[in-house]
Design an enzyme around this catalytic site. Structure first.
Site, PDB file in Angstrom:
ATOM      1  N   LYS A 193       3.030   5.983 -17.888  1.00 10.81           N
ATOM      2  CA  LYS A 193       2.302   6.643 -16.690  1.00 10.81           C
ATOM      3  C   LYS A 193       0.700   7.353 -17.209  1.00 10.81           C
ATOM      4  CE  LYS A 193       4.907   5.590 -13.097  1.00 10.81           C
ATOM      5  NZ  LYS A 193       4.352   4.634 -12.246  1.00 10.81           N
ATOM      6  N   ARG A 241       0.982  15.710 -13.036  1.00 12.26           N
ATOM      7  CA  ARG A 241       2.176  16.171 -12.834  1.00 12.26           C
ATOM      8  C   ARG A 241       3.147  17.371 -14.008  1.00 12.26           C
ATOM      9  NH1 ARG A 241       2.228  14.046  -8.055  1.00 12.26           N
ATOM     10  NH2 ARG A 241       1.550  11.739  -7.814  1.00 12.26           N
ATOM     11  N   GLN A 276       1.743  -0.743  -7.172  1.00 15.08           N
ATOM     12  CA  GLN A 276       0.580  -0.984  -7.520  1.00 15.08           C
ATOM     13  C   GLN A 276       0.069  -2.615  -7.735  1.00 15.08           C
ATOM     14  OE1 GLN A 276      -0.491   1.613 -10.752  1.00 15.08           O
ATOM     15  NE2 GLN A 276      -0.599   3.312  -9.459  1.00 15.08           N
ATOM     16  N   ASP A 307       7.560   9.369  -9.532  1.00 15.27           N
ATOM     17  CA  ASP A 307       6.648  10.375  -9.893  1.00 15.27           C
ATOM     18  C   ASP A 307       7.269  11.610  -9.952  1.00 15.27           C
ATOM     19  OD1 ASP A 307       4.656   8.508  -9.917  1.00 15.27           O
ATOM     20  OD2 ASP A 307       4.195   8.602  -7.974  1.00 15.27           O
ATOM     21  N   ARG A 310      -5.099   4.065   0.006  1.00 16.39           N
ATOM     22  CA  ARG A 310      -4.818   2.979   0.969  1.00 16.39           C
ATOM     23  C   ARG A 310      -5.873   3.085   2.238  1.00 16.39           C
ATOM     24  NH1 ARG A 310      -1.172   3.362  -2.211  1.00 16.39           N
ATOM     25  NH2 ARG A 310       0.325   1.441  -3.016  1.00 16.39           N
ATOM     26  N   ARG A 317      -3.643   1.947 -20.444  1.00 14.56           N
ATOM     27  CA  ARG A 317      -2.496   1.685 -19.441  1.00 14.56           C
ATOM     28  C   ARG A 317      -2.426   0.193 -19.362  1.00 14.56           C
ATOM     29  NH1 ARG A 317      -1.804   5.637 -14.719  1.00 14.56           N
ATOM     30  NH2 ARG A 317       0.143   4.673 -14.408  1.00 14.56           N
ATOM     31  N   ARG A 350       5.492  10.057 -20.111  1.00 12.18           N
ATOM     32  CA  ARG A 350       6.373  11.293 -19.498  1.00 12.18           C
ATOM     33  C   ARG A 350       7.672  11.333 -20.012  1.00 12.18           C
ATOM     34  NH1 ARG A 350       4.068  10.479 -13.260  1.00 12.18           N
ATOM     35  NH2 ARG A 350       1.932  11.350 -13.817  1.00 12.18           N
ATOM     36  N   LYS A 406      -1.320  10.973  -1.711  1.00 10.09           N
ATOM     37  CA  LYS A 406      -2.213  10.298  -2.593  1.00 10.09           C
ATOM     38  C   LYS A 406      -2.215   8.670  -2.421  1.00 10.09           C
ATOM     39  CE  LYS A 406      -1.759  10.442  -7.210  1.00 10.09           C
ATOM     40  NZ  LYS A 406      -1.574   9.053  -7.906  1.00 10.09           N
ATOM     41  N   SER A 462       6.761  -2.296  -8.681  1.00  5.16           N
ATOM     42  CA  SER A 462       5.497  -1.318  -8.761  1.00  5.16           C
ATOM     43  C   SER A 462       4.729  -1.882  -7.486  1.00  5.16           C
ATOM     44  CB  SER A 462       4.822  -1.823 -10.185  1.00  5.16           C
ATOM     45  OG  SER A 462       3.551  -1.438  -9.915  1.00  5.16           O
TER      46      SER A 462
HETATM   47  C1  S3P Z   1       1.673   4.312  -6.851  1.00  9.38           C
HETATM   48  C2  S3P Z   1       2.662   3.462  -7.262  1.00  9.38           C
HETATM   49  C3  S3P Z   1       3.495   4.006  -8.477  1.00  9.38           C
HETATM   50  C4  S3P Z   1       3.305   5.354  -8.702  1.00  9.38           C
HETATM   51  C5  S3P Z   1       1.819   6.001  -8.521  1.00  9.38           C
HETATM   52  C6  S3P Z   1       1.279   5.702  -7.246  1.00  9.38           C
HETATM   53  C7  S3P Z   1       0.764   3.611  -5.504  1.00  9.38           C
HETATM   54  O1  S3P Z   1       3.072   3.310  -9.503  1.00  9.38           O
HETATM   55  O2  S3P Z   1       3.849   5.910 -10.142  1.00  9.38           O
HETATM   56  O3  S3P Z   1       1.775   7.306  -8.763  1.00  9.38           O
HETATM   57  O4  S3P Z   1      -0.002   4.347  -5.084  1.00  9.38           O
HETATM   58  O5  S3P Z   1       0.811   2.257  -5.700  1.00  9.38           O
HETATM   59  P1  S3P Z   1       3.618   1.940  -9.960  1.00  9.38           P
HETATM   60  O6  S3P Z   1       2.948   0.705  -9.070  1.00  9.38           O
HETATM   61  O7  S3P Z   1       2.986   1.737 -11.421  1.00  9.38           O
HETATM   62  O8  S3P Z   1       5.048   2.064 -10.152  1.00  9.38           O
END
Ligand code: S3P
Length: 428
Positions: free
Chosen positions: A342, A388, A169, A315, A27, A122, A346, A22, A167
């Site tokens: 999340k 999940r 993200q 995850d 990306r 979120r 969770r 994913k 993180s």
């Molecule tokens: C992800 C980063 C993670 C992960 C998410 C996917 C990503 O989140 O939990 O399922 O693709 O960069 P966080 O950046 O909030 O840790």
């Protein structure tokens, strides 16, 4: 409850090709859309989340076609993206939302992003605050913390950031904004989070400097379209690693699973718990390592999971908690407060759900304490719209005495379309 009933099984045998990763699919689409020239993606994940990224790109004027799991993007460079005529919808996907904010921070137009009920609750300030420091103008509820969020991009100035949480993200959003900023942007994390963005940016021809937890990019980097082959998602493989470890008989092979070291915490922990998991053929394609995994039944033992390990398996904690509830002895998970923000909380949902199925589990502020037992009786649980959780409950059903009824099993489609039909093929 009118959920999907998942009945107990005794064994599994065969091969399952888990769908594309994913994080890497997001990306590949995003960088393909930002690049100049053609990008061809194979084994793209057809989960709702990655389709949301493609949908947003279309609204921004990026042309693409898809046939099955192959996607062709005709990139004209991110500076040629168009102001969308409508609100961008990231659906359930935090990655779409946060990475898009990063790229759009340097766009000379205004755009509003939103998402589903879960995504709109979120926290986004972890991304919007640093982007504001770089010069972006951002408006949203609670000082830019909650979607819908309006980004009025503009001239950005590179900055040095130290993030409070690991993180990917956040890191990725800042690096992508950094590509469009003046000067250098660096991000230092408390622990290394998944590094797919850094690896793929290099593949697209951008210079990225990294030294463990510090990553740097310079403004003005141009991306050139590439061929990207997406490995299988280790987070999807995790459900089979646990199922294959805890059934009574059989053996499962999972070919072509991504084994980037920032993601393999689940394998390390299951092996430390006594699981019989082996790496078979391995290779590296498009900067990402992959291998076939073989799993056989074994008796699992409880373990302590905390610290630097957490971002490497964040995850997978719901399915690990299920494994722990059927292991010998106690498992304690700490330093995982991020789980509360999340797709659902969770920690709360896993603890409530596992308890309902017969497990002995205590919720901790930043994790859980689980006393393993030889069996779970089963019962009724809900995914609460969290993919999940849906798959964790389905695996729980297969490993239970009486089966589990899963309310909103369809949520699994966010990252693993047709999960139950695919499992069905290996059930003995
Ligand atoms: C992800 C980063 C993670 C992960 C998410 C996917 C990503 O989140 O939990 O399922 O693709 O960069 P966080 O950046 O909030 O840790």
């Amino acid at each position: 409850m009118g959920g999907v009933f998942v009945k107990p099984i005794t064994g599994v045998k065969g091969e399952i090709q888990v769908p594309g990763d994913k994080s890497i699919s997001h990306r590949a689409a995003l960088l393909g859309g930002m690049a100049f020239g053609e990008t061809h993606v194979t084994n793209f994940l057809l989960g709702q989340d990655c389709l949301s990224t493609l949908g947003c790109l279309r609204e921004l004027g990026v042309a693409w076609e898809r046939q099955g799991t192959e996607v062709w993007l005709h990139g004209k460079g991110m500076d040629n993206w168009q102001e969308p005529a409508n609100v961008l919808d990231a659906g359930n996907s935090g990655t779409t939302f946060r990475l898009m904010l990063g790229v759009l921070a340097g766009s000379p137009f205004s755009v509003t992003l939103t998402g589903d009920d879960s995504l709109r609750s979120r926290p986004m300030r972890r991304v919007t605050d640093p982007l504001k420091q770089m010069g972006a103008r951002i408006l949203g509820r609670r000082e830019g913390n909650l979607a819908p969020i309006t980004m009025q991009g503009g001239q950005l100035l590179g900055q040095s950031f130290q993030t409070e949480v690991a993180s990917a993200q956040v890191k990725s959003a800042l690096l992508l904004a950094g590509l469009r900023a003046k000067g250098e942007t660096s991000v230092q994390e408390p622990t290394l989070s998944r590094d797919h963005t850094e690896r793929m940016l290099r593949g697209f021809g951008v210079e990225v400097q990294s030294d463990n937890t510090i990553v740097k990019v310079k403004g003005g980097g141009k991306l050139t379209g590439q061929n990207v082959s997406v490995p299988g998602d280790i987070s999807s493989a995790a459900f089979f690693l646990v199922l294959g470890s805890l059934v009574r008989q059989g053996e499962m092979i999972l070919p072509e699973v991504g084994i980037n070291p920032t993601r393999t915490g689940i394998i390390d922990v299951l092996q430390a718990m006594g699981a019989d998991i082996e790496y078979l053929e391995s290779s590296e394609i498009c900067g990402e390592p992959r291998a076939a995994l073989r799993v056989r039944p074994s008796q699992l033992r409880g373990i302590e999971i905390s610290g630097d390990l957490i971002p490497r398996l964040i995850d997978e904690i719901p399915i690990l908690a299920l494994a722990a509830s059927l292991a010998e002895g106690e498992t304690v998970i700490r330093d995982a407060a991020e789980l509360r923000i999340k797709e659902t909380d969770r920690i709360k949902r896993v603890a409530e759900g596992l308890k309902a199925l017969g497990a002995t589990i205590e919720e901790l502020p930043d994790g859980m304490r689980i006393k393993g037992r030889p069996e779970l009786h089963g019962g009724e649980v809900s995914s609460f719209g969290d993919h999940r959780l849906a798959m964790t409950w389905a695996v729980a059903g297969m490993l239970s005495q009486e089966g589990v009824s899963v309310e909103n099993m369809a949520a699994a489609n966010v990252s693993f379309p047709n999960f139950l039909e695919i499992v069905e093929k290996v059930v003995l």
